[in-house]
Design a protein around this motif. Structure first.
Motif, mmCIF file in Angstrom:
data_model
loop_
_atom_site.group_PDB
_atom_site.id
_atom_site.type_symbol
_atom_site.label_atom_id
_atom_site.label_comp_id
_atom_site.label_asym_id
_atom_site.label_seq_id
_atom_site.Cartn_x
_atom_site.Cartn_y
_atom_site.Cartn_z
ATOM 1 N N GLY A 129 0.798 -1.224 0.000
ATOM 2 C CA GLY A 129 0.000 0.000 0.000
ATOM 3 C C GLY A 129 0.827 1.269 0.000
ATOM 4 O O GLY A 129 0.435 2.255 0.629
ATOM 5 N N LEU A 130 1.962 1.254 -0.688
ATOM 6 C CA LEU A 130 2.868 2.397 -0.721
ATOM 7 C C LEU A 130 2.985 2.945 -2.135
ATOM 8 O O LEU A 130 2.419 2.402 -3.082
ATOM 9 N N ALA A 131 3.740 4.017 -2.276
ATOM 10 C CA ALA A 131 4.004 4.625 -3.575
ATOM 11 C C ALA A 131 5.314 5.388 -3.493
ATOM 12 O O ALA A 131 5.730 5.826 -2.410
ATOM 13 N N ALA A 132 5.975 5.537 -4.623
ATOM 14 C CA ALA A 132 7.158 6.375 -4.739
ATOM 15 C C ALA A 132 6.748 7.698 -5.373
ATOM 16 O O ALA A 132 5.995 7.721 -6.344
ATOM 17 N N VAL A 133 7.229 8.795 -4.802
ATOM 18 C CA VAL A 133 6.859 10.137 -5.263
ATOM 19 C C VAL A 133 8.081 10.779 -5.907
ATOM 20 O O VAL A 133 9.166 10.820 -5.311
ATOM 21 N N ARG A 134 7.901 11.262 -7.135
ATOM 22 C CA ARG A 134 8.953 11.984 -7.855
ATOM 23 C C ARG A 134 8.467 13.401 -8.109
ATOM 24 O O ARG A 134 7.396 13.612 -8.687
ATOM 25 N N VAL A 135 9.254 14.363 -7.670
ATOM 26 C CA VAL A 135 8.930 15.777 -7.850
ATOM 27 C C VAL A 135 9.942 16.359 -8.825
ATOM 28 O O VAL A 135 11.147 16.310 -8.574
ATOM 29 N N GLU A 136 9.455 16.902 -9.933
ATOM 30 C CA GLU A 136 10.320 17.517 -10.930
ATOM 31 C C GLU A 136 10.043 19.006 -10.971
ATOM 32 O O GLU A 136 8.901 19.451 -10.804
#
Length: 503
Positions: A129-136
């Motif tokens: 139930g997780l996610a990886a977050v990428r901020v550009e």
């Protein structure tokens, strides 16, 4: 004894995902990622590559178990300490990230610089139930910030709140409220963000089309490379691959092997593409073009239409009979590095126009391209003939030294050279309509670049010695993070194109 009060408003979540409110997530409070982030970091590809020298030392020393246990323990301790020292928050204006064990790194990203927020969910993220977050960010190089293990509701809340903050800053108060009298911040607090725009699905690819994408795409080469790697691994294990080829097979067995093996090869490549690109969907909401796909690893790519700098239509040789092409949309999200882009494969002409109408409205309808001048054909034939002559000469020398069968390859090269030159000429084309330039090139795989004049930062007319002899030149259109060429046009026409772009 008085009963303990029940905790209300908290979403039930497992131990590895921090508890969050079910209605709203307050990201202003500093928080850590999931504890599983430490485990993810230990088994990350970078950490595994760093342990390869240790594994080599362990094998050479003969104490494999002891050395690997010590290295694994050190890696685990480093991952846990890194997780403990990594804290992030978002206060509505600035995204904060504090990390580092021995050297503290405090990063502050104003929301004005954020280009978009992407969520990535591999199989391990989906299981917990997780996610990886990428901020550009605009002007950054690649991903400005990455959080590898965030609870899914927190990740979605971060993306939603960042986009709300961007909409609030982009829209004036009257536009946000729809109230001509404005907004009394003293009485009512901060201006609420405008409501999110409805989501419109532009393209959704069925599994059959994804299978075709794998059969005609790079997955075929990847399967062949995997087979070569497997044979190399057999050699390392002491199995001689030549012994496999010495098996006495009759002609019927060889034909059967080819008839079965080649379809299986292409089928495996197609299935890989289906799993990787499963449920590929391109949708638009407001000024965001969003592409999501993946079965075992769910990925999401976002491009803001207000920052789109160009689009590219790629017609692969094997896809032309099916009337399909690949579409790539790029934005100036990361100056000095790779541009932010989304790829949508195997679209027909109507689907390409549907996407372009939303991201580059002036590019639709696409104009008919003007062919290159006759002098460009002569130049293309000469280039193809010279290349074929050089290849045939090298193959002839090889035939003298080894086998005469290379003479057949030399003859084929002499025929293919001019043919490729003719195809290269026919692939050239250019047109301008509604201040949008369409430039096409390529012999076997044709690529059409679609560039608005407003996105061109500079233009240059380039002419080599051989081009000048035939009265030809090329135009290079420089964009924020790439360049597009208009190849082999007449010199005067190139001057007009460059002048029209820069004025």
């Amino acid at each position: 004894m008085r009963p303990r009060p029940r905790r209300c408003g908290l979403a039930s979540s497992p131990w590895w995902a921090p508890a969050t409110r079910s209605d709203v997530v307050d990201l202003r409070r500093p928080r850590r990622t999931s504890p599983l982030g430490a485990a993810f970091e230990v088994v990350s590809p970078d950490r595994v590559r760093n342990l390869l020298p240790v594994a080599i030392v362990a094998i050479s020393s003969g104490r494999v178990v002891l050395v690997l246990l010590i290295a694994g323990a050190i890696s685990l301790v480093a991952g846990v300490l890194g997780w403990l020292r990594r804290v992030w928050s978002f206060d509505g204006d600035v995204l904060h990230l504090d990390e580092g064990v021995f050297v503290r790194n405090q990063r502050r990203i104003p929301v004005d610089r954020i280009q978009h927020v992407e969520l990535e969910r591999s199989l391990r993220h989906q299981l917990f139930g997780l996610a990886a977050v990428r901020v550009e960010t605009a002007g950054g190089s690649g991903a400005e910030l990455r959080l590898d293990a965030v609870a899914r509701d927190e990740a979605e809340a971060l993306r939603s709140q960042v986009l709300d903050a961007l909409r609030t800053k982009a829209a004036p108060p009257d536009a946000a409220l729809g109230d001509p009298d404005g907004w009394d911040a003293a009485r009512h607090g901060p201006v609420p963000p405008p409501p999110p725009a409805p989501r419109e699905v532009l393209v959704r690819l069925p599994p059959g089309r994804l299978l075709l994408a794998g059969i005609t795409g790079p997955e075929v080469v990847a399967v062949l490379a995997s087979l070569v790697f497997a044979l190399d691994a057999l050699a390392d294990l002491g199995v001689d691959p030549d012994e496999i080829g010495r098996v006495d097979l009759g002609r019927s067995a060889i034909v059967l092997l080819v008839l079965v093996g080649v379809p299986v090869w292409f089928l495996v490549a197609g299935l890989i593409a289906v799993v990787r690109k499963w449920d590929l969907t391109a949708s638009i909401s407001g000024d965001e073009l969003r592409v999501t796909y993946g079965l075992l690893r769910k990925q999401e790519f976002v491009v803001r239409t207000s920052r789109v700098q160009d689009a590219r239509v790629a017609e692969r040789l094997l896809l032309r009979p099916f009337g399909r092409a690949d579409l790539r949309v790029r934005s100036a999200a990361s100056g000095g590095g790779d541009a932010s882009q989304v790829d949508i494969p195997l679209l027909d002409a109507a689907e390409i126009d549907r996407v372009l109408a939303r991201v580059l409205p002036a590019a639709v309808p696409r104009p008919r391209l003007h062919p290159a001048p006759p002098a460009a054909r002569r130049r293309a034939l000469v280039r193809g003939g010279v290349g074929a002559l050089l290849a045939a000469t090298s193959l002839s020398v090889l035939a003298v030294l080894t086998s005469r069968w290379w003479l057949v390859a030399a003859a084929v090269a002499l025929v293919l050279g001019p043919l490729l030159g003719e195809l290269s000429y026919r692939g050239l084309g250019w047109a301008e309509a509604r201040d949008v330039h369409h430039s096409r090139s390529g012999a076997l795989a044709r690529r059409t670049s679609i560039v608005p004049e407003a996105r061109v930062q500079s233009a240059a007319v380039v002419a080599s010695l051989f081009q000048r002899r035939r009265g030809l030149a090329s135009v290079r259109l420089d964009l924020a993070s790439s360049a597009v060429g208009v190849l082999d046009r007449e010199t005067g026409e190139c001057g007009h194109i460059a002048a029209a772009v820069t004025t």
